[in-house]
Design a protein around this motif. Structure first.
Motif, PDB file in Angstrom:
ATOM      1  N   PHE A 191       0.839  -1.211   0.000  1.00  9.02           N
ATOM      2  CA  PHE A 191       0.000   0.000   0.000  1.00  9.02           C
ATOM      3  C   PHE A 191       0.872   1.260   0.000  1.00  9.02           C
ATOM      4  O   PHE A 191       0.510   2.296   0.547  1.00  9.02           O
ATOM      5  CB  PHE A 191      -0.963  -0.010   1.189  1.00  9.02           C
ATOM      6  N   CYS A 192       2.043   1.163  -0.647  1.00  8.01           N
ATOM      7  CA  CYS A 192       2.965   2.298  -0.656  1.00  8.01           C
ATOM      8  C   CYS A 192       2.391   3.498  -1.407  1.00  8.01           C
ATOM      9  O   CYS A 192       2.755   4.631  -1.146  1.00  8.01           O
ATOM     10  CB  CYS A 192       4.301   1.899  -1.278  1.00  8.01           C
ATOM     11  N   ARG A 194       3.102   8.489   5.726  1.00  8.80           N
ATOM     12  CA  ARG A 194       3.643   8.400   7.079  1.00  8.80           C
ATOM     13  C   ARG A 194       5.119   8.730   7.157  1.00  8.80           C
ATOM     14  O   ARG A 194       5.933   8.201   6.389  1.00  8.80           O
ATOM     15  CB  ARG A 194       3.457   6.959   7.611  1.00  8.80           C
ATOM     16  N   CYS A 218       1.035   5.928   0.940  1.00  9.62           N
ATOM     17  CA  CYS A 218       1.730   6.034   2.235  1.00  9.62           C
ATOM     18  C   CYS A 218       2.093   7.481   2.566  1.00  9.62           C
ATOM     19  O   CYS A 218       2.943   8.074   1.918  1.00  9.62           O
ATOM     20  CB  CYS A 218       2.982   5.171   2.231  1.00  9.62           C
ATOM     21  N   CYS A 240      10.401   5.575   5.706  1.00  7.13           N
ATOM     22  CA  CYS A 240       9.776   4.290   5.424  1.00  7.13           C
ATOM     23  C   CYS A 240      10.131   3.308   6.544  1.00  7.13           C
ATOM     24  O   CYS A 240      11.234   3.385   7.104  1.00  7.13           O
ATOM     25  CB  CYS A 240      10.308   3.755   4.085  1.00  7.13           C
ATOM     26  N   LEU A 241       9.195   2.407   6.845  1.00  4.79           N
ATOM     27  CA  LEU A 241       9.434   1.404   7.890  1.00  4.79           C
ATOM     28  C   LEU A 241      10.628   0.528   7.540  1.00  4.79           C
ATOM     29  O   LEU A 241      11.294  -0.017   8.414  1.00  4.79           O
ATOM     30  CB  LEU A 241       8.175   0.545   8.044  1.00  4.79           C
ATOM     31  N   PHE A 242      10.910   0.396   6.250  1.00  7.83           N
ATOM     32  CA  PHE A 242      11.987  -0.488   5.790  1.00  7.83           C
ATOM     33  C   PHE A 242      13.226   0.298   5.354  1.00  7.83           C
ATOM     34  O   PHE A 242      14.067  -0.210   4.617  1.00  7.83           O
ATOM     35  CB  PHE A 242      11.485  -1.359   4.642  1.00  7.83           C
ATOM     36  N   ASP A 247      10.407   6.580  -1.307  1.00  7.64           N
ATOM     37  CA  ASP A 247      10.363   5.231  -0.732  1.00  7.64           C
ATOM     38  C   ASP A 247       9.087   4.480  -1.108  1.00  7.64           C
ATOM     39  O   ASP A 247       8.005   5.033  -1.044  1.00  7.64           O
ATOM     40  CB  ASP A 247      10.436   5.306   0.801  1.00  7.64           C
ATOM     41  N   ARG A 248       9.268   3.172  -1.444  1.00  8.17           N
ATOM     42  CA  ARG A 248       8.118   2.281  -1.668  1.00  8.17           C
ATOM     43  C   ARG A 248       8.597   0.838  -1.597  1.00  8.17           C
ATOM     44  O   ARG A 248       8.400   0.021  -2.488  1.00  8.17           O
ATOM     45  CB  ARG A 248       7.419   2.580  -2.980  1.00  8.17           C
ATOM     46  N   TYR A 249       9.218   0.555  -0.484  1.00  7.20           N
ATOM     47  CA  TYR A 249       9.888  -0.750  -0.314  1.00  7.20           C
ATOM     48  C   TYR A 249       8.949  -1.916  -0.592  1.00  7.20           C
ATOM     49  O   TYR A 249       9.293  -2.848  -1.321  1.00  7.20           O
ATOM     50  CB  TYR A 249      10.460  -0.869   1.106  1.00  7.20           C
ATOM     51  N   SER A 250       7.746  -1.883  -0.013  1.00  7.92           N
ATOM     52  CA  SER A 250       6.856  -3.049  -0.147  1.00  7.92           C
ATOM     53  C   SER A 250       6.461  -3.282  -1.596  1.00  7.92           C
ATOM     54  O   SER A 250       6.306  -4.415  -2.032  1.00  7.92           O
ATOM     55  CB  SER A 250       5.610  -2.853   0.711  1.00  7.92           C
ATOM     56  N   ARG A 301       8.323   8.896  10.153  1.00  3.75           N
ATOM     57  CA  ARG A 301       8.652   8.298  11.459  1.00  3.75           C
ATOM     58  C   ARG A 301       9.797   9.040  12.102  1.00  3.75           C
ATOM     59  O   ARG A 301      10.816   9.287  11.466  1.00  3.75           O
ATOM     60  CB  ARG A 301       9.017   6.820  11.293  1.00  3.75           C
ATOM     61  N   ARG A 331      11.397  12.447  -1.048  1.00  3.92           N
ATOM     62  CA  ARG A 331      11.054  11.054  -0.701  1.00  3.92           C
ATOM     63  C   ARG A 331      10.502  10.287  -1.894  1.00  3.92           C
ATOM     64  O   ARG A 331       9.648  10.778  -2.602  1.00  3.92           O
ATOM     65  CB  ARG A 331      10.021  11.073   0.428  1.00  3.92           C
TER      66      ARG A 331
HETATM   67  S1  SF4 Z   1       6.890   0.031   2.757  1.00  3.74           S
HETATM   68 FE1  SF4 Z   1       7.496   2.112   3.279  1.00  3.74          FE
HETATM   69  S2  SF4 Z   1       6.580   3.378   1.693  1.00  3.74           S
HETATM   70 FE2  SF4 Z   1       5.548   1.405   1.621  1.00  3.74          FE
HETATM   71  S3  SF4 Z   1       3.757   1.622   2.894  1.00  3.74           S
HETATM   72 FE3  SF4 Z   1       5.372   0.793   4.205  1.00  3.74          FE
HETATM   73  S4  SF4 Z   1       6.331   2.584   5.151  1.00  3.74           S
HETATM   74 FE4  SF4 Z   1       5.142   3.299   3.388  1.00  3.74          FE
END
Ligand code: SF4
Length: 371
Positions: free
Chosen positions: A291-292, A297, A295, A309-311, A344-347, A299, A342
């Motif tokens: 669901f990037c 968010r 996103c 990003c969480l990752f 980021d879109r790891y997932s 942190r 930014r």
């Molecule tokens: S992987 Fe990173 S960019 Fe994707 S939803 Fe999670 S925190 Fe957001």
């Protein structure tokens, strides 16, 4: 069982310098990143410590008594956190989630909540202030958290049977005490209450239906989270992930469900309502349904690093600006400059990476920046 990896690189030491752009960036409440995602949600980690050792987040083998936790002097003070949060709010943040480690371990957290509760969105509205906790201290703290201005809580609970719960959190803490905490939160008026269950195939997936039956009809929203490859220490394997689609199928077979619309842009959970009106459940599917795209968010780590990003594998050091005499406009400008860059879109990219290597960069620990 995959070999657990001890982190060789400590992200806390390798922060990027947060520069103040030459041309100030005014805070207008409208700040988007390179993918057009507005900044709306700030997660603040207030401690890197926890009294649980959940295997998917803070495995005991790594986070033992010799682990170099951050000294208190490194942590942002409540005043510093509030000052930084104020700049994020000026850029459009409407929701603040307090996390950790276990945030209720941070002494006098009510003082911070009072300070954050005094902030207003760019529209002049109160912020949505929530907190994620393992529930171990909630029975004692619920009333004072509410009185300080906290609106709602999310409680992590990975099973109802003590042995399964213990297998997930690796400490001898009874489920009954977490359930008592949830009840105290309800009595204190902290709501809507959400309960998050991380599902690890082969460890606690037999608890999915008992949990659904337990919380159905209570008004508490239960969410099932796919086991994620966060950090570099949990020995994550894809075959231990139970896809959310299977979770929904399993529940639907006994307790018919119908899909609901998202309740807010950027919401991480896919919502399902019980067909008989008995409330709702959610699934959070970072592995199988990224669901990037929505996103929104950011942190903030407990000592003031901004992660996008969480990752992520690196953060930006805002504390040096805060303690280095930067003014609010400079701080706001620096934050804007970082968010605007930014991407980021790891997932979304995970599936294009070779299995279980995580693209080479060592990811930051979830216990350090909050889930
Ligand atoms: S992987 Fe990173 S960019 Fe994707 S939803 Fe999670 S925190 Fe957001």
């Amino acid at each position: 069982m995959a070999e657990r990896v001890i982190p060789l690189i400590d992200q806390r030491l390798g922060a990027l310098r947060a520069g103040v752009p030459a041309t100030p960036i005014a805070a207008t409440g409208l700040l988007s990143d390179t993918l057009g995602r507005p900044l709306r949600d700030l997660r603040i980690s207030v401690t890197d410590r926890c009294n649980f050792r959940c295997s998917y987040c803070m495995p005991k083998e790594v986070f033992d008594k010799d682990y170099p936790y951050l000294p208190h002097s490194d942590l942002l003070t409540f005043e510093e956190i509030t000052r930084v949060a104020k700049q994020f709010v000026a850029h459009g943040v409407r929701k603040i989630r307090l996390t950790g480690g276990e945030p209720l371990l941070r002494k006098n957290i009510e003082v911070l909540i009072e300070q954050l509760a005094a902030l207003r969105t760019v529209e002049g509205e109160p912020l949505d202030i929530t907190l994620t906790t393992n529930g171990s201290l909630l029975a004692r703290k619920a009333a004072s958290l509410k009185a300080a201005g906290l609106q709602r809580v999310t409680v992590s609970l990975d099973g109802l049977q003590d042995d399964v719960f213990r297998a997930m959190n690796d400490v001898d803490f009874p489920v009954a005490d977490v359930l008592r905490g949830i009840e105290a939160a309800r009595e204190a008026g902290l709501g809507p209450i959400k309960v998050n269950m991380v599902v690890k195939r082969g460890t606690n997936d037999n608890e999915i239906l008992p949990m659904a039956r337990h919380f159905k009809g209570t008004g508490i929203v239960l969410r099932f989270i796919e086991y994620m490859d966060v950090g570099a220490t949990n020995g994550w394997r894809m075959d231990e992930v139970l896809p959310s689609a299977d979770v929904v199928k399993l529940i639907n077979a006994e307790l018919p469900l119908r899909q609901l619309d998202a309740s807010a842009p950027g919401e991480t959970a896919e919502r399902w309502g019980y067909a008989d009106g008995g409330g709702e459940v959610g699934v959070i599917s970072s592995v199988t349904q990224a669901f990037c795209g929505g996103c929104n968010r950011a942190r903030l780590s407990t000592e003031g690093q901004l992660y996008l990003c969480l990752f992520a594998s690196q953060g930006w050091d805002l504390r040096s600006l805060v303690r280095g005499g930067a003014g609010d406009e400079e701080l706001a400008s620096a934050i804007a400059h970082i968010w605007q860059g930014r991407g980021d879109r790891y997932s979304q990219l995970r599936s294009t990476m070779p299995p279980d290597t995580g693209g080479g960069a060592r990811r930051v620990e979830m216990s350090y920046i909050g889930g």
